[in-house]
Design a protein around this motif. Structure first.
Motif, PDB file in Angstrom:
ATOM      1  N   GLY A  87      20.021   0.992   1.635  1.00  0.00           N
ATOM      2  CA  GLY A  87      20.340   2.096   2.527  1.00  0.00           C
ATOM      3  C   GLY A  87      19.311   3.204   2.599  1.00  0.00           C
ATOM      4  O   GLY A  87      19.562   4.246   3.196  1.00  0.00           O
ATOM      5  N   VAL A  88      18.140   2.995   2.021  1.00  0.00           N
ATOM      6  CA  VAL A  88      17.134   4.045   1.958  1.00  0.00           C
ATOM      7  C   VAL A  88      16.082   3.817   3.043  1.00  0.00           C
ATOM      8  O   VAL A  88      15.625   2.703   3.263  1.00  0.00           O
ATOM      9  N   PHE A  89      15.709   4.900   3.734  1.00  0.00           N
ATOM     10  CA  PHE A  89      14.632   4.859   4.708  1.00  0.00           C
ATOM     11  C   PHE A  89      13.883   6.187   4.656  1.00  0.00           C
ATOM     12  O   PHE A  89      14.403   7.195   4.161  1.00  0.00           O
ATOM     13  N   ARG A  90      12.658   6.175   5.159  1.00  0.00           N
ATOM     14  CA  ARG A  90      11.869   7.408   5.224  1.00  0.00           C
ATOM     15  C   ARG A  90      11.416   7.623   6.663  1.00  0.00           C
ATOM     16  O   ARG A  90      10.830   6.728   7.277  1.00  0.00           O
ATOM     17  N   LEU A  91      11.713   8.793   7.189  1.00  0.00           N
ATOM     18  CA  LEU A  91      11.211   9.219   8.490  1.00  0.00           C
ATOM     19  C   LEU A  91       9.855   9.871   8.257  1.00  0.00           C
ATOM     20  O   LEU A  91       9.738  10.780   7.434  1.00  0.00           O
ATOM     21  N   ASN A  92       8.840   9.406   8.976  1.00  0.00           N
ATOM     22  CA  ASN A  92       7.481   9.927   8.852  1.00  0.00           C
ATOM     23  C   ASN A  92       7.058  10.523  10.189  1.00  0.00           C
ATOM     24  O   ASN A  92       7.341   9.944  11.245  1.00  0.00           O
ATOM     25  N   PHE A 151       0.806  -1.221   0.000  1.00  0.00           N
ATOM     26  CA  PHE A 151       0.000   0.000   0.000  1.00  0.00           C
ATOM     27  C   PHE A 151       0.844   1.278   0.000  1.00  0.00           C
ATOM     28  O   PHE A 151       0.299   2.365  -0.066  1.00  0.00           O
ATOM     29  N   ASP A 152       2.163   1.149   0.093  1.00  0.00           N
ATOM     30  CA  ASP A 152       3.026   2.325   0.134  1.00  0.00           C
ATOM     31  C   ASP A 152       4.349   2.007  -0.567  1.00  0.00           C
ATOM     32  O   ASP A 152       5.287   1.510   0.048  1.00  0.00           O
ATOM     33  N   SER A 153       4.399   2.315  -1.860  1.00  0.00           N
ATOM     34  CA  SER A 153       5.615   2.048  -2.623  1.00  0.00           C
ATOM     35  C   SER A 153       6.093   3.280  -3.403  1.00  0.00           C
ATOM     36  O   SER A 153       7.043   3.188  -4.169  1.00  0.00           O
ATOM     37  N   ALA A 154       5.474   4.428  -3.183  1.00  0.00           N
ATOM     38  CA  ALA A 154       5.797   5.635  -3.947  1.00  0.00           C
ATOM     39  C   ALA A 154       7.224   6.124  -3.737  1.00  0.00           C
ATOM     40  O   ALA A 154       7.793   6.760  -4.622  1.00  0.00           O
ATOM     41  N   PRO A 159       3.320  10.148   1.162  1.00  0.00           N
ATOM     42  CA  PRO A 159       2.668   9.723  -0.078  1.00  0.00           C
ATOM     43  C   PRO A 159       1.310   9.050   0.131  1.00  0.00           C
ATOM     44  O   PRO A 159       0.472   9.059  -0.778  1.00  0.00           O
ATOM     45  N   VAL A 160       1.052   8.496   1.299  1.00  0.00           N
ATOM     46  CA  VAL A 160      -0.232   7.832   1.561  1.00  0.00           C
ATOM     47  C   VAL A 160      -1.046   8.582   2.616  1.00  0.00           C
ATOM     48  O   VAL A 160      -2.252   8.734   2.479  1.00  0.00           O
ATOM     49  N   TYR A 161      -0.388   9.075   3.660  1.00  0.00           N
ATOM     50  CA  TYR A 161      -1.095   9.634   4.812  1.00  0.00           C
ATOM     51  C   TYR A 161      -1.073  11.157   4.886  1.00  0.00           C
ATOM     52  O   TYR A 161      -1.294  11.726   5.959  1.00  0.00           O
ATOM     53  N   LYS A 204      -3.315  13.137   3.914  1.00  0.00           N
ATOM     54  CA  LYS A 204      -4.652  13.585   4.328  1.00  0.00           C
ATOM     55  C   LYS A 204      -4.822  13.539   5.838  1.00  0.00           C
ATOM     56  O   LYS A 204      -5.703  14.188   6.389  1.00  0.00           O
ATOM     57  N   MET A 205      -3.964  12.775   6.506  1.00  0.00           N
ATOM     58  CA  MET A 205      -3.989  12.697   7.968  1.00  0.00           C
ATOM     59  C   MET A 205      -2.882  13.572   8.571  1.00  0.00           C
ATOM     60  O   MET A 205      -2.541  13.443   9.732  1.00  0.00           O
ATOM     61  N   TYR A 206      -2.308  14.449   7.744  1.00  0.00           N
ATOM     62  CA  TYR A 206      -1.295  15.430   8.152  1.00  0.00           C
ATOM     63  C   TYR A 206       0.028  14.791   8.557  1.00  0.00           C
ATOM     64  O   TYR A 206       0.692  15.244   9.471  1.00  0.00           O
ATOM     65  N   TRP A 207       0.413  13.775   7.818  1.00  0.00           N
ATOM     66  CA  TRP A 207       1.735  13.174   8.021  1.00  0.00           C
ATOM     67  C   TRP A 207       2.686  13.722   6.967  1.00  0.00           C
ATOM     68  O   TRP A 207       2.301  13.951   5.814  1.00  0.00           O
ATOM     69  N   VAL A 208       3.929  13.923   7.387  1.00  0.00           N
ATOM     70  CA  VAL A 208       4.998  14.363   6.494  1.00  0.00           C
ATOM     71  C   VAL A 208       6.092  13.309   6.503  1.00  0.00           C
ATOM     72  O   VAL A 208       6.146  12.463   7.402  1.00  0.00           O
ATOM     73  N   GLY A 209       6.965  13.364   5.530  1.00  0.00           N
ATOM     74  CA  GLY A 209       8.062  12.411   5.472  1.00  0.00           C
ATOM     75  C   GLY A 209       9.290  13.026   4.842  1.00  0.00           C
ATOM     76  O   GLY A 209       9.207  14.035   4.137  1.00  0.00           O
ATOM     77  N   VAL A 210      10.418  12.399   5.116  1.00  0.00           N
ATOM     78  CA  VAL A 210      11.679  12.799   4.490  1.00  0.00           C
ATOM     79  C   VAL A 210      12.529  11.546   4.340  1.00  0.00           C
ATOM     80  O   VAL A 210      12.676  10.767   5.279  1.00  0.00           O
ATOM     81  N   ILE A 211      13.047  11.343   3.143  1.00  0.00           N
ATOM     82  CA  ILE A 211      13.895  10.187   2.860  1.00  0.00           C
ATOM     83  C   ILE A 211      15.344  10.564   3.151  1.00  0.00           C
ATOM     84  O   ILE A 211      15.839  11.583   2.664  1.00  0.00           O
ATOM     85  N   ASN A 212      15.993   9.729   3.964  1.00  0.00           N
ATOM     86  CA  ASN A 212      17.407   9.908   4.297  1.00  0.00           C
ATOM     87  C   ASN A 212      17.747  11.375   4.574  1.00  0.00           C
ATOM     88  O   ASN A 212      18.524  11.994   3.845  1.00  0.00           O
ATOM     89  N   PRO A 213      17.190  11.935   5.658  1.00  0.00           N
ATOM     90  CA  PRO A 213      17.463  13.349   5.945  1.00  0.00           C
ATOM     91  C   PRO A 213      18.926  13.599   6.290  1.00  0.00           C
ATOM     92  O   PRO A 213      19.570  12.794   6.957  1.00  0.00           O
ATOM     93  N   SER A 214      19.426  14.731   5.828  1.00  0.00           N
ATOM     94  CA  SER A 214      20.755  15.195   6.237  1.00  0.00           C
ATOM     95  C   SER A 214      20.648  15.738   7.659  1.00  0.00           C
ATOM     96  O   SER A 214      19.544  15.918   8.191  1.00  0.00           O
TER      97      SER A 214
END
Length: 133
Positions: free
Chosen positions: A58-63, A48-51, A95-97, A99-109
């Motif tokens: 080595g890739v991760f997303r902080l949500n 349900f979340d592949s965007a 990319p999915v949430y 509408k529920m006011y979630w944010v994300g960042v992939i591999n933040p510096s």
């Protein structure tokens, strides 16, 4: 920043909560229950979340689940469109949430993570305040 750096920051600065790892993803909770996390670190795609193409090495997303006002201040009122959800080190609507006011960042510096720290505190405080109601 690594996943471990982010986890350690949350342990050190947002006391009174805990985290759990499930299927290589980390879920951060503000209290003793596991009703709903205030932040997650996701390390791979799901059905349900592949965007974000998290299956890259080595890739991760902080949500982070922020408040409506914060989300709108960051991204406006319009439905997100034209976003490259695979981009590194860029704060974006989830990319999915979104509408529920979630944010994300992939591999933040380190610099981007500094900007995310207040969002993490807000997210934890939002959940803590809802539990008091």
């Amino acid at each position: 920043m690594t996943e471990d750096d982010i986890t350690q920051h949350l342990i050190d600065t947002l006391g009174g909560g805990h985290f759990e790892v499930a299927d290589d993803n980390t879920f951060f909770f503000h209290g003793a229950d596991n009703k709903f996390p205030f932040a997650t670190i996701v390390t791979k795609d799901s059905e349900f979340d592949s965007a974000s193409n998290l299956n890259r090495p080595g890739v991760f997303r902080l949500n982070v689940g922020v408040g409506k006002e914060t989300f709108r201040a960051l991204f406006g009122d319009a439905e997100p469109s034209g976003i490259d959800y695979t981009a590194f080190d860029r704060l974006m609507p989830h990319p999915v949430y979104a509408k529920m006011y979630w944010v994300g960042v992939i591999n933040p510096s380190a610099a981007t993570f500094e900007a995310v720290k207040p969002l993490l505190a807000e997210a934890r405080n939002l959940l803590a305040s809802r539990d008091k109601i």
